[in-house]
Design a protein around this motif. Structure first.
Motif, PDB file in Angstrom:
ATOM      1  N   LYS A   1      -9.227   4.445 -16.281  1.00 48.39           N
ATOM      2  CA  LYS A   1      -7.886   4.476 -15.716  1.00 48.39           C
ATOM      3  C   LYS A   1      -7.212   5.823 -15.955  1.00 48.39           C
ATOM      4  N   TYR A   2      -6.667   6.359 -14.883  1.00 46.28           N
ATOM      5  CA  TYR A   2      -5.881   7.585 -14.990  1.00 46.28           C
ATOM      6  C   TYR A   2      -4.475   7.304 -14.513  1.00 46.28           C
ATOM      7  N   SER A   3      -3.608   8.314 -14.673  1.00 44.74           N
ATOM      8  CA  SER A   3      -2.238   8.084 -14.212  1.00 44.74           C
ATOM      9  C   SER A   3      -2.147   8.179 -12.693  1.00 44.74           C
ATOM     10  N   ALA A   4      -2.964   9.042 -12.081  1.00 40.10           N
ATOM     11  CA  ALA A   4      -2.965   9.108 -10.619  1.00 40.10           C
ATOM     12  C   ALA A   4      -3.811   7.963 -10.076  1.00 40.10           C
ATOM     13  N   PHE A   5      -3.568   7.586  -8.842  1.00 41.44           N
ATOM     14  CA  PHE A   5      -4.325   6.481  -8.279  1.00 41.44           C
ATOM     15  C   PHE A   5      -5.666   6.949  -7.712  1.00 41.44           C
TER      16      PHE A   5
ATOM     17  N   LEU B   1       0.828  -1.208   0.000  1.00 36.60           N
ATOM     18  CA  LEU B   1       0.000   0.000   0.000  1.00 36.60           C
ATOM     19  C   LEU B   1       0.863   1.259   0.000  1.00 36.60           C
ATOM     20  N   SER B   2       2.164   1.082  -0.272  1.00 33.96           N
ATOM     21  CA  SER B   2       3.046   2.238  -0.128  1.00 33.96           C
ATOM     22  C   SER B   2       2.744   3.328  -1.165  1.00 33.96           C
ATOM     23  N   GLY B   3       2.101   2.944  -2.277  1.00 28.10           N
ATOM     24  CA  GLY B   3       1.770   3.956  -3.285  1.00 28.10           C
ATOM     25  C   GLY B   3       0.507   4.726  -2.974  1.00 28.10           C
ATOM     26  N   LEU B   4      -0.118   4.388  -1.861  1.00 30.67           N
ATOM     27  CA  LEU B   4      -1.384   5.034  -1.510  1.00 30.67           C
ATOM     28  C   LEU B   4      -1.118   6.180  -0.554  1.00 30.67           C
ATOM     29  N   ASP B   5      -1.413   7.392  -1.003  1.00 27.89           N
ATOM     30  CA  ASP B   5      -1.225   8.549  -0.137  1.00 27.89           C
ATOM     31  C   ASP B   5      -2.576   9.233   0.030  1.00 27.89           C
ATOM     32  N   VAL B   6      -3.177   8.992   1.171  1.00 24.66           N
ATOM     33  CA  VAL B   6      -4.527   9.509   1.394  1.00 24.66           C
ATOM     34  C   VAL B   6      -4.539  11.043   1.338  1.00 24.66           C
ATOM     35  N   GLU B   7      -3.384  11.640   1.618  1.00 21.17           N
ATOM     36  CA  GLU B   7      -3.313  13.113   1.562  1.00 21.17           C
ATOM     37  C   GLU B   7      -3.459  13.642   0.136  1.00 21.17           C
ATOM     38  N   GLU B   8      -3.282  12.744  -0.836  1.00 24.89           N
ATOM     39  CA  GLU B   8      -3.402  13.173  -2.238  1.00 24.89           C
ATOM     40  C   GLU B   8      -4.777  12.847  -2.827  1.00 24.89           C
ATOM     41  N   ILE B   9      -5.643  12.296  -2.008  1.00 23.01           N
ATOM     42  CA  ILE B   9      -6.963  11.879  -2.494  1.00 23.01           C
ATOM     43  C   ILE B   9      -7.974  13.001  -2.294  1.00 23.01           C
ATOM     44  N   VAL B  10      -8.829  13.192  -3.307  1.00 24.77           N
ATOM     45  CA  VAL B  10      -9.957  14.106  -3.145  1.00 24.77           C
ATOM     46  C   VAL B  10     -11.136  13.262  -2.667  1.00 24.77           C
TER      47      VAL B  10
ATOM     48  N   MET C   1     -12.324  -8.237 -10.325  1.00 24.44           N
ATOM     49  CA  MET C   1     -11.550  -8.213 -11.559  1.00 24.44           C
ATOM     50  C   MET C   1     -10.504  -7.100 -11.557  1.00 24.44           C
ATOM     51  N   GLY C   2     -10.978  -5.900 -11.334  1.00 24.78           N
ATOM     52  CA  GLY C   2     -10.101  -4.744 -11.502  1.00 24.78           C
ATOM     53  C   GLY C   2      -9.331  -4.436 -10.245  1.00 24.78           C
ATOM     54  N   SER C   3      -8.838  -3.214 -10.167  1.00 22.72           N
ATOM     55  CA  SER C   3      -8.071  -2.640  -9.067  1.00 22.72           C
ATOM     56  C   SER C   3      -6.599  -2.988  -9.168  1.00 22.72           C
ATOM     57  N   LYS C   4      -5.799  -2.124  -8.564  1.00 27.73           N
ATOM     58  CA  LYS C   4      -4.361  -2.380  -8.440  1.00 27.73           C
ATOM     59  C   LYS C   4      -4.145  -3.322  -7.271  1.00 27.73           C
ATOM     60  N   SER C   5      -4.678  -2.916  -6.114  1.00 26.79           N
ATOM     61  CA  SER C   5      -4.620  -3.750  -4.917  1.00 26.79           C
ATOM     62  C   SER C   5      -6.008  -3.832  -4.305  1.00 26.79           C
ATOM     63  N   THR C   6      -6.396  -5.026  -3.976  1.00 27.80           N
ATOM     64  CA  THR C   6      -7.663  -5.202  -3.264  1.00 27.80           C
ATOM     65  C   THR C   6      -7.372  -5.874  -1.941  1.00 27.80           C
ATOM     66  N   MET C   7      -7.953  -5.346  -0.879  1.00 28.51           N
ATOM     67  CA  MET C   7      -7.971  -6.070   0.397  1.00 28.51           C
ATOM     68  C   MET C   7      -9.429  -6.099   0.833  1.00 28.51           C
ATOM     69  N   LEU C   8     -10.040  -7.245   0.707  1.00 27.37           N
ATOM     70  CA  LEU C   8     -11.482  -7.325   0.961  1.00 27.37           C
ATOM     71  C   LEU C   8     -11.839  -8.729   1.434  1.00 27.37           C
ATOM     72  N   TYR C   9     -12.435  -8.798   2.607  1.00 25.77           N
ATOM     73  CA  TYR C   9     -12.768 -10.104   3.196  1.00 25.77           C
ATOM     74  C   TYR C   9     -14.188 -10.033   3.755  1.00 25.77           C
ATOM     75  N   PRO C  10     -15.201 -10.185   2.904  1.00 22.92           N
ATOM     76  CA  PRO C  10     -16.574 -10.090   3.398  1.00 22.92           C
ATOM     77  C   PRO C  10     -16.774 -11.026   4.596  1.00 22.92           C
TER      78      PRO C  10
ATOM     79  N   LYS D   1      -7.136  -0.202 -13.015  1.00 20.40           N
ATOM     80  CA  LYS D   1      -5.976  -0.844 -12.420  1.00 20.40           C
ATOM     81  C   LYS D   1      -5.038   0.108 -11.695  1.00 20.40           C
ATOM     82  N   ASN D   2      -5.513   1.299 -11.395  1.00 17.46           N
ATOM     83  CA  ASN D   2      -4.755   2.152 -10.482  1.00 17.46           C
ATOM     84  C   ASN D   2      -5.561   2.417  -9.210  1.00 17.46           C
ATOM     85  N   THR D   3      -6.605   1.647  -9.007  1.00 16.73           N
ATOM     86  CA  THR D   3      -7.462   1.878  -7.842  1.00 16.73           C
ATOM     87  C   THR D   3      -7.068   0.959  -6.684  1.00 16.73           C
ATOM     88  N   TYR D   4      -6.928   1.558  -5.517  1.00 17.05           N
ATOM     89  CA  TYR D   4      -6.793   0.759  -4.295  1.00 17.05           C
ATOM     90  C   TYR D   4      -8.198   0.474  -3.792  1.00 17.05           C
TER      91      TYR D   4
END
Lengths: 476, 402
Positions: free
Chosen positions: A246-250, A77-86, A302-311, A277-280
């Motif tokens: 898909k965009y260049s930013a995540f 998750l190191s590419g995920l910067d919540v400070e850069e998210i709108v 199917m999609g996403s860059k990284s998924t962490m999901l455990y229903p 495929k750039n979505t966390y």
């Protein structure tokens, strides 16, 4: 099979999911996660004070919790910067709470959902549809016959206003508290949109209700909340679909799903998620199941860059049951870490988990599951089955189940297998005149059939189509 | 997080142990470096799920256990023809180059807090060295612990095309108070050699045990393990094989039987690092009273491990509703040319079987015991050494208290 194949060839799925639109924002928050952003969202939604307070408490939890970093083999998750998210974008749609006629939507948004095939599906097969664009639901409709029986299907923001007592009682209190994990806390602070479903005692909603979530803007986060309350003896099938170009930013998707399955009620929750495929994709989904109730999770990831999901299903009452069927597909650069959690907290509870995964071109899939049987959950049984199919040596497939068994009068079984795609099978099909790609596609279709047959036909076709595109490597 | 080191765990203590054994400088250095590292090392990994560590090693009070200068044991070594089975000090006289080459080559002494503690303080050690081409009979090592703490070390080196079976037993004499036993086993299996290493841990239930057994298998070598755990209050045991060589193989057979409030944290791990490697991990355990088992199985198939076969089975039988059986069988697959599977089950004695036997006149308690004994049969059948199989079976029967 041949007519399916023909049908698949005719539809240009790439165009269907990958198109982008100009951003249309009436209100757009700043980047990052601050108290100001949280207050802005709450104010823009004209929320009651208690909801603002809940958001602020969740924000506090978020700020105090560490990022999950020490799970064995967890996605990076190191590419995920919540400070850069709108975290919040409200599109400029006239009617708050969503239009109830597709024609009332601005052309480009309407066009988006037309391309995704949602209005057509609504006419043909569904009891109701909610469509979310960025942070807000832009379309919401429920067939009258269900409204007359007291079924509520509306967007979450409207539910806060119109069904305040129910929301106040159930929203992130009993099922997914914000203290549950870092991303549940994040979700609790900035959630927006999503669906509220209420089915009164004894009512069966025969056709599925559907919500579709579309992220269109670069660098945004989508945090829709879904709350389903199925009263005693009721039945409902809820389907969600999601996509983003898909965009260049995540992008970040951190939804929250809470399901309350009353005594002897039956809820099926189906998802086909195809984030870009750039979505966390860091979701929390959980159901509490009362005596005799049944929860079914059906999902295709199917999609996403990284998924962490455990229903997760909490089997709270005697005789409650949960079934979960899931398929994960990881292609190049994808890390799909998904699985199931079940807590057996009462006697005679039953769960089955069937997980299938396919990895290709360096993708990683992981089944991560927890089955917990509490002391006193006598005569409970659970079975977990994981199958993984790998296409090449760049790919990875892991299985990390955890079982905590505190009661001896139970039946617990776990099985997992991994194998490459059978050379013999491919050879057989080739000898019958299929080329290599078609042969492999056919084997995959057979492999995932247990999943597709649980889905309404439109979704099953979509899932097959998405997998075919992945197999051709033409997406992403 | 690391644990406070006891004040008597000083450089002097380590120098004294090393001096008594007349060790060369390199070994003393290895000990001192391990001692030095203690303050920075973590406890061995335990499985964690949200809100819970499956085994709590930090709760152990090492200060009250560790007393290496008073270490006492009774050691019995049976050396069949053609093999060297030597105490470590004899081994340093006769085969120093072998000890120096292999000591710490399979298990890094500084891998974790407990391995470092072991490396710094071991007083008891054995080298089993099998020269090229020798097919050895059964090697037997019996360790009876007679002190508050004991650190034991076993090094097995087999040369090309040799074979050996080793049976190591750990027992303890009655003593008041809580105790600590630590055992490290390193096996370096040379090309085309065949090692079966069996262990039967039956120390008293006031003793905490930590054991790490790891083997590396060169081309076409086989390292097979039998791991029997009966005694001890808290067992933390890991049996691991690195399949480094092409066509190398391993089979791990594990059995445990817990009662009262015993806690077994057992792991079976294998790393497939080369082509055509094969692994089979089989574990069966029974839990009675308030006993608890924690099982972790890992099958790790590396990128270069083409044509891998890897199987894992774990079954736990629970005789009491106050017991707890936790399991995490993991598959880590990085090569698609793999056939891998695992399964785990937990259940109780089959009601129908029980009914069948009692209806044939077998008293209830006896019928249950017979079924428990029968549960272990598939595991016992895998044990090649007759003596070990009989010992293990006898321990199980003893526990069933006919």
């Amino acid at each position: 099979m041949s007519s399916d194949q023909d049908h698949l060839k005719e539809t240009d799925t790439e165009e269907r999911f990958e198109f982008k639109k100009e951003q249309r924002a009436a209100v757009k928050s700043d980047k990052g996660l601050t108290e100001e952003v949280v207050r802005l969202i709450s104010e823009d939604k004209d929320e009651p004070e208690w909801m603002l307070q809940r958001r602020l408490r969740a924000l506090e939890h978020y700020q105090n919790m560490p990022m999950p970093t020490d799970w064995p083999g967890q996605p990076d998750l190191s590419g995920l910067d919540v400070e850069e998210i709108v975290p919040y974008i409200r599109p400029d749609v006239d009617k708050r709470g969503g239009a109830d006629d597709w024609d009332d939507l601005p052309d480009d948004i309407k066009d988006t959902f037309d391309k995704l095939g949602i209005p057509e599906a609504e006419r043909n097969a569904l009891s109701g549809v909610g469509a979310q664009y960025e942070s807000e639901v832009v379309y919401q409709n429920m067939q009258e016959q269900w409204e007359e029986k007291g079924v509520i299907f509306c967007n979450m923001d409207e539910a806060v206003q119109e069904h305040e007592d129910l929301v106040r009682e159930y929203f992130m209190t009993k099922c997914v508290p914000p203290s549950d994990n870092k991303f549940a806390a994040l979700h609790g602070a900035v959630w927006s949109g999503g669906s509220f479903v209420y089915v009164p005692e004894g009512v069966t909603v025969q056709m599925p209700v559907q919500a579709y979530f579309r992220m269109n803007s670069e660098g945004m986060g989508q945090f829709e909340h879904t709350l389903i309350i199925a009263e005693e003896g009721s039945e409902v099938h809820y389907i969600e679909g999601c996509s983003a170009p898909k965009y260049s930013a995540f992008n970040l998707h951190s939804g929250g799903v809470e399901v309350f399955v009353g005594e002897d009620a039956h809820v099926q929750y189906s998802t086909v998620q195809n984030w870009s495929k750039n979505t966390y994709n860091l979701n929390t989904k959980r159901a509490i199941v009362e005596a005799g109730g049944r929860m079914e999770w059906v999902s295709g990831s199917m999609g996403s860059k990284s998924t962490m999901l455990y229903p997760c299903s909490i089997l709270k009452g005697r005789g409650a049951s949960a079934n979960q069927i899931s398929i994960a597909f990881a292609g190049e650069g994808q890390d799909i870490d998904t699985g199931a959690k079940v807590y057996h907290n009462a006697p005679n509870t039953n769960s089955t988990i069937e997980s299938k995964s396919i990895s290709k071109d360096g993708g990683r899939t992981n089944y991560r599951g927890l089955v917990h049987i509490s002391e006193g959950a006598v005569d409970s049984s659970t079975s977990v089955e994981c199958d993984a199919l790998m296409f090449d040596n760049e790919s990875t497939s892991d299985t990390m189940p955890y079982m905590e068994i505190n009661e001896n009068r139970v039946n617990v079984a776990h099985e997992a297998t991994v194998g490459k795609i059978g050379d013999e099978d491919v050879f057989y099909l080739q000898s019958r005149g299929l080329d290599d790609d078609d042969a492999k596609q056919m084997i995959v279709s057979g492999f995932i059939e247990p999943i597709t047959e649980e889905l309404p036909i439109e979704y099953a076709v979509e899932l097959n189509r998405l997998i075919e595109l992945e197999m051709e490597g033409s997406l992403g | 997080m690391s644990t406070q080191v006891h004040s008597t765990l000083s450089e002097e203590t380590v120098r004294e142990i090393s001096g008594d054994l007349d060790e060369p400088d390199w070994l003393l250095e290895t000990r001192l470096e391990a001692l030095d590292a203690l303050s920075e090392l973590d406890m061995p990994d335990v499985i964690r799920t949200p809100g819970r560590d499956w085994t709590n090693l930090d709760a152990l009070d090492y200060e009250s256990f560790v007393d290496p200068l008073s270490a006492a044991e009774e050691k019995e070594r049976v050396e069949p023809e053609g093999v060297s089975v030597l105490s470590l000090s004899d081994a340093l006289d006769e085969h120093e180059e072998i000890v120096e080459e292999y000591f710490g080559s399979v298990i890094d002494p500084q891998e974790n807090y407990l391995t470092a503690l072991s490396a710094a303080l071991f007083t008891s050690g054995t080298l089993v060295y099998v020269p090229e081409g020798v097919d050895a009979e059964d090697v037997t090592i019996r360790t009876t612990m007679q002190s508050q703490s004991l650190f034991n070390y076993t090094l097995v080196v087999t040369e090309k095309s040799s074979s050996v079976t080793i049976l190591e037993r750990q027992e303890s004499e009655e003593l008041d108070g809580e105790r600590y036993y630590s055992g490290l086993v390193e096996i370096a299996a040379g090309e085309n050699s065949h090692v079966q290493y069996g262990s039967l841990q039956d120390v008293d239930e006031e003793t905490y045990t930590y054991t790490l057994k790891r083997g590396t298998a060169a081309d076409h070598a086989t390292v097979n393990w039998v791991e029997g755990n009966i005694g001890s209050r808290l067992t933390k045991s890991s049996v691991e094989t690195m399949l480094d060589g092409e066509g190398s193989e391993t089979k791990t057979v594990g059995a445990f039987f817990g009662h009262d409030d015993q806690h077994f944290d057992v792991a079976a791990r294998v790393w497939h690092k080369n082509e055509h490697t094969t692994a089979d991990l089989v574990t069966r355990g029974v839990l009675d009273d308030e006993a608890r088992s924690v099982y972790e199985g890992v099958q790790d198939v590396g990128k270069e491990a083409w044509d891998t076969s890897s199987y894992q089975r774990e079954n736990t039988l629970m005789l009491s509703d106050r017991s707890e059986a936790d399991a995490s069988p993991k598959l880590i697959i990085n090569n698609h040319d793999t056939e891998a599977s695992h399964s785990a089950t937990v259940g109780q004695v089959d009601e129908e079987d029980l009914f069948y036997m009692t209806s044939r006149g077998v008293p209830d308690e006896l019928a249950k015991n017979m079924l428990v004994e029968g549960f272990f049969v598939p595991v016992l059948d895998e044990v090649e050494v007759e003596e070990l199989r009989e010992d293990l079976d006898a321990k199980i029967v003893e526990r069933l208290d006919y």
